[in-house]
Design a protein around this motif. Structure first.
Motif, short mmCIF file in Angstrom:
data_model
loop_
_atom_site.label_atom_id
_atom_site.label_comp_id
_atom_site.label_asym_id
_atom_site.label_seq_id
_atom_site.Cartn_x
_atom_site.Cartn_y
_atom_site.Cartn_z
N THR A 50 18.31 -72.77 6.44
CA THR A 50 17.55 -71.95 5.74
C THR A 50 17.74 -70.40 6.33
OG1 THR A 50 16.01 -72.46 7.41
CG2 THR A 50 15.61 -73.49 5.29
N PRO A 51 17.04 -69.39 6.08
CA PRO A 51 17.36 -68.03 6.69
C PRO A 51 17.05 -68.20 8.11
CG PRO A 51 16.31 -67.72 4.43
CD PRO A 51 16.31 -69.41 4.61
N GLU A 52 16.07 -68.85 8.46
CA GLU A 52 15.83 -69.11 10.03
C GLU A 52 17.26 -69.24 10.87
OE1 GLU A 52 13.96 -70.41 7.59
OE2 GLU A 52 11.97 -70.34 8.00
N ILE A 53 17.93 -70.08 10.10
CA ILE A 53 19.16 -70.48 10.82
C ILE A 53 20.38 -69.35 10.51
CG2 ILE A 53 21.04 -72.24 11.14
CD1 ILE A 53 18.15 -72.77 12.24
N THR A 54 20.57 -69.03 9.15
CA THR A 54 21.90 -68.31 8.68
C THR A 54 21.45 -66.88 8.99
OG1 THR A 54 20.69 -68.19 6.54
CG2 THR A 54 22.14 -70.16 7.02
N GLY A 55 20.30 -66.29 9.31
CA GLY A 55 19.82 -65.00 9.22
C GLY A 55 20.04 -64.29 7.86
N ILE A 56 20.40 -65.01 6.85
CA ILE A 56 20.47 -64.32 5.41
C ILE A 56 19.18 -64.60 4.64
CG2 ILE A 56 22.00 -64.15 3.51
CD1 ILE A 56 23.46 -63.12 6.19
N GLU A 57 18.46 -63.53 3.99
CA GLU A 57 17.44 -63.56 3.45
C GLU A 57 17.77 -63.70 1.91
OE1 GLU A 57 14.46 -64.06 4.73
OE2 GLU A 57 14.77 -63.09 6.68
N ASP A 58 16.88 -64.25 1.33
CA ASP A 58 16.91 -64.63 -0.15
C ASP A 58 17.39 -63.26 -1.04
OD1 ASP A 58 16.71 -67.32 0.16
OD2 ASP A 58 14.32 -67.36 -0.45
N HIS A 59 16.90 -62.29 -0.56
CA HIS A 59 17.04 -60.96 -1.45
C HIS A 59 18.50 -60.49 -1.05
CE1 HIS A 59 15.50 -59.29 2.40
NE2 HIS A 59 16.34 -58.19 2.25
N GLU A 60 19.10 -60.91 0.11
CA GLU A 60 20.20 -60.32 0.45
C GLU A 60 21.52 -61.32 -0.19
OE1 GLU A 60 19.92 -58.91 4.79
OE2 GLU A 60 19.56 -61.01 4.72
N LEU A 61 21.09 -62.62 -0.36
CA LEU A 61 22.15 -63.59 -1.07
C LEU A 61 21.48 -64.73 -1.50
CD1 LEU A 61 25.09 -64.42 -1.60
CD2 LEU A 61 25.03 -65.91 0.76
N PRO A 62 21.06 -64.62 -2.85
CA PRO A 62 20.36 -65.59 -3.57
C PRO A 62 21.35 -66.74 -3.41
CG PRO A 62 20.19 -63.73 -4.88
CD PRO A 62 21.36 -63.41 -3.75
N VAL A 63 20.55 -68.28 -3.11
CA VAL A 63 21.23 -69.19 -2.90
C VAL A 63 20.56 -70.30 -3.99
CG1 VAL A 63 22.17 -71.09 -1.56
CG2 VAL A 63 22.30 -68.97 -0.83
N PHE A 64 21.14 -70.98 -5.03
CA PHE A 64 20.65 -71.80 -5.71
C PHE A 64 21.13 -73.39 -5.46
CE2 PHE A 64 21.07 -67.99 -7.82
CZ PHE A 64 19.76 -67.35 -7.97
N ILE A 65 20.02 -74.35 -5.34
CA ILE A 65 20.73 -75.79 -4.98
C ILE A 65 19.85 -76.72 -5.83
CG2 ILE A 65 20.98 -77.45 -3.24
CD1 ILE A 65 20.74 -75.23 -1.05
N PRO A 66 20.22 -77.06 -7.13
CA PRO A 66 19.72 -77.79 -7.79
C PRO A 66 19.79 -79.39 -7.25
CG PRO A 66 21.53 -76.80 -9.08
CD PRO A 66 21.70 -76.33 -7.53
N ARG A 67 18.52 -79.92 -7.35
CA ARG A 67 18.64 -81.05 -6.57
C ARG A 67 18.16 -82.36 -7.81
NH1 ARG A 67 18.69 -80.54 -1.57
NH2 ARG A 67 17.96 -78.57 -0.66
N TRP A 68 19.13 -83.22 -7.95
CA TRP A 68 19.04 -84.29 -9.00
C TRP A 68 18.50 -85.65 -8.54
CZ3 TRP A 68 24.59 -83.71 -11.23
CH2 TRP A 68 24.90 -82.49 -11.82
N THR A 69 18.55 -85.87 -7.30
CA THR A 69 18.34 -87.24 -6.77
C THR A 69 17.34 -87.14 -5.64
OG1 THR A 69 20.02 -87.25 -5.27
CG2 THR A 69 20.46 -87.98 -7.31
N ARG A 70 16.47 -88.12 -5.12
CA ARG A 70 15.85 -88.34 -4.17
C ARG A 70 16.60 -89.28 -3.14
NH1 ARG A 70 11.22 -90.12 -6.09
NH2 ARG A 70 10.23 -88.31 -6.00
N ASN A 71 16.87 -88.91 -1.73
CA ASN A 71 17.36 -89.40 -0.90
C ASN A 71 16.73 -90.63 0.10
OD1 ASN A 71 20.26 -88.97 -1.20
ND2 ASN A 71 19.76 -86.89 -0.77
N THR A 72 15.49 -90.35 0.31
CA THR A 72 14.77 -91.38 1.05
C THR A 72 14.64 -92.87 0.46
OG1 THR A 72 12.65 -90.45 0.01
CG2 THR A 72 13.36 -89.42 2.11
N PRO A 73 14.43 -93.79 1.40
CA PRO A 73 14.01 -95.05 0.73
C PRO A 73 12.91 -95.15 0.02
CG PRO A 73 14.83 -95.11 3.10
CD PRO A 73 14.45 -93.58 2.80
N VAL A 74 12.94 -96.30 -0.79
CA VAL A 74 11.79 -96.46 -1.73
C VAL A 74 10.43 -96.50 -0.87
CG1 VAL A 74 10.48 -98.12 -3.22
CG2 VAL A 74 12.80 -97.64 -3.31
#
Length: 244
Positions: free
Chosen positions: A62-86
């Motif tokens: 997230t921006p806390e790590i990268t230092g890049i805010e959403d208004h500086e570089l919008p990043v889109f990550i579509p999520r199709w799946t859930r990764n946690t066990p049932v």
């Protein structure tokens, strides 16, 4: 820093000084509460390069790590799946078993035709991400030769608290199985430019690809012409663009 981290002015000053020491391409501008970092004409270090930034974004930072805010570089990550066990409690038990280096019983269902969930004795080695899927890499304690297996986290129905005993003389293995170097066989219908970007994307070097043994089938299914196993229930959905 002030937007993401609550700290005193003195702490902010120390953080800025540490950043200046780590990166000679940065300089300090302003004083007091208006102090901030700016780029100078020097070349940025490798860890601050654009390829490094993309790697951070791929890891979901997230921006806390990268230092890049959403208004500086919008990043889109579509999520199709859930990764946690049932069973939401299962992941914690898996992580603890990896840390304690002990056997584990998990109830797992694969996508083989007609398969129901069944209990498996395993020795968990670690987690790995394959594309957008998280998996558990483990040894199959139910087999004499202790083969290396992968278990999709989302297909784990539950974990039993009772540990599985380890074979006599057992020693902890590494997570990586044998690397294989295989010849790439490009599709002859590709144009020269398509061949260039394919070799770049798939890390083809001198006509060869290096892969882990356990990833061969999935790699060939996605990028090659490997047919689907006859006993697999796949695809899991029958939707198409035509029928929704």
């Amino acid at each position: 820093m002030a937007r993401h981290f609550e700290a005193s002015q003195a702490t902010y000053t120390r953080w800025i000084a540490a950043a200046l020491d780590a990166a000679p391409c940065l300089d300090r501008a302003g004083t007091g509460g208006g102090a901030h970092l700016v780029m100078t004409g020097d070349v940025a270090p490798d860890w601050a390069s654009f390829p490094a930034l993309l790697s951070e974004l791929e890891n979901g930072n997230t921006p806390e790590i990268t230092g890049i805010e959403d208004h500086e570089l919008p990043v889109f990550i579509p999520r199709w799946t859930r990764n946690t066990p049932v069973d939401h409690r299962a992941l914690g038990k898996i992580v603890r078993a990896i840390h304690r280096e002990c056997g584990l019983r998990l109830r797992y269902v694969s996508m083989k035709r007609g398969e129901e969930g069944r209990w498996r004795c395993i020795y968990p080695i670690g987690l790995e991400r394959m594309g957008d899927q998280w998996r558990l890499v483990a040894l199959d304690l139910d087999k004499k030769d202790l083969p290396l297996r992968v278990f999709v986290l989302a297909r784990i129905l539950g974990v039993d608290d009772s540990p599985c005993p380890l074979p006599k003389g057992f020693s902890k293995p590494g997570i990586h199985d044998a690397d294989l170097s295989v010849h790439a066989r490009p599709n002859p219908a590709m144009t020269p430019d398509q061949a260039i970007v394919t070799a770049h994307e798939l890390r083809i070097h001198d006509g060869k690809i290096t892969l882990n043994q356990r990833t061969l089938f999935e790699f060939y299914r996605r990028f090659g012409s490997q047919p689907l196993s006859d006993d697999a229930v796949w695809p899991p959905l029958m939707n198409s663009m035509e029928n929704g």
